[in-house]
Design a protein around this motif. Structure first.
Motif, PDB file in Angstrom:
ATOM      1  N   GLU A   1       3.349   9.591 -11.639  1.00 29.39           N
ATOM      2  CA  GLU A   1       3.389   8.134 -11.761  1.00 29.39           C
ATOM      3  C   GLU A   1       4.264   7.548 -10.644  1.00 29.39           C
ATOM      4  N   PRO A   2       3.766   6.564  -9.894  1.00 36.89           N
ATOM      5  CA  PRO A   2       4.473   6.111  -8.694  1.00 36.89           C
ATOM      6  C   PRO A   2       5.793   5.373  -8.938  1.00 36.89           C
ATOM      7  N   ILE A   3       5.852   4.471  -9.907  1.00 38.55           N
ATOM      8  CA  ILE A   3       7.077   3.682 -10.105  1.00 38.55           C
ATOM      9  C   ILE A   3       8.225   4.551 -10.614  1.00 38.55           C
ATOM     10  N   PRO A   4       8.045   5.348 -11.679  1.00 34.26           N
ATOM     11  CA  PRO A   4       9.154   6.219 -12.088  1.00 34.26           C
ATOM     12  C   PRO A   4       9.550   7.217 -10.996  1.00 34.26           C
ATOM     13  N   ASN A   5       8.555   7.690 -10.251  1.00 34.47           N
ATOM     14  CA  ASN A   5       8.863   8.628  -9.172  1.00 34.47           C
ATOM     15  C   ASN A   5       9.710   7.960  -8.093  1.00 34.47           C
TER      16      ASN A   5
END
Length: 165
Positions: free
Chosen positions: A57-61
């Motif tokens: 997942e881009p945002i948590p990453n």
């Protein structure tokens, strides 16, 4: 306790070898706990590819990666200052090494180090290990680095020249 926690995010100050080692262990344990927490409670998917990705997942990453690298760079800057070296060139070299390891070297070679360092290429892994061992082993400087000296009070924004006599 407050100074201990603040040292993870600040770039100023000095950090001796033992303090650096302790804080590095705390950062690793804390972020491993966050990684497990993210997967178990929030259902995030761990990234399978090598590199700086922790989650699919881009945002948590992005948040996780920025927090991790910020803490590591802040601790390294404090340690470099304690060693008596100029901070900016060494931190720039360490960042360049990390960028090479994550984005350039994996495209040039398929070989990887054995577990648990399987995400690293042999050249990048050896250089990274040498860099962190250097930060751990090099003794503290007797005199503070030039970049850690307090600024001249006449150069602060609140200072104004004295009125003419």
């Amino acid at each position: 306790m407050r100074a201990f926690l603040a040292s993870f995010w600040r770039f100023d100050g000095r950090l001796a070898r033992l303090g650096y080692l302790l804080r590095c262990v705390v950062v690793i344990v804390f972020f491993l706990a966050l990684l497990i927490l993210g997967m178990e409670i929030f259902g995030l998917t761990p990234a399978e590819s090598s590199g700086p990705l922790f989650f699919v997942e881009p945002i948590p990453n992005l948040v996780f990666t920025l927090l991790f690298y910020w803490a590591v760079i802040a601790l390294s800057a404090q340690r470099v200052r304690d060693m008596g070296f100029a901070v900016l060139p060494i931190i720039a070299a360490l960042i360049t090494l990390e960028v090479l390891e994550n984005f350039v070297l994996p495209r040039l070679t398929e070989s990887r180090l054995p577990e648990p360092l399987e995400m690293m290429t042999p050249v990048g892994g050896i250089l990274s290990i040498i860099a962190y061992l250097w930060l751990l082993v090099w003794p503290s400087a007797r005199d503070p680095a030039p970049s850690s000296a307090r600024p001249d009070p006449s150069r602060t924004s609140d200072a104004s020249p004295p009125p003419p006599a």
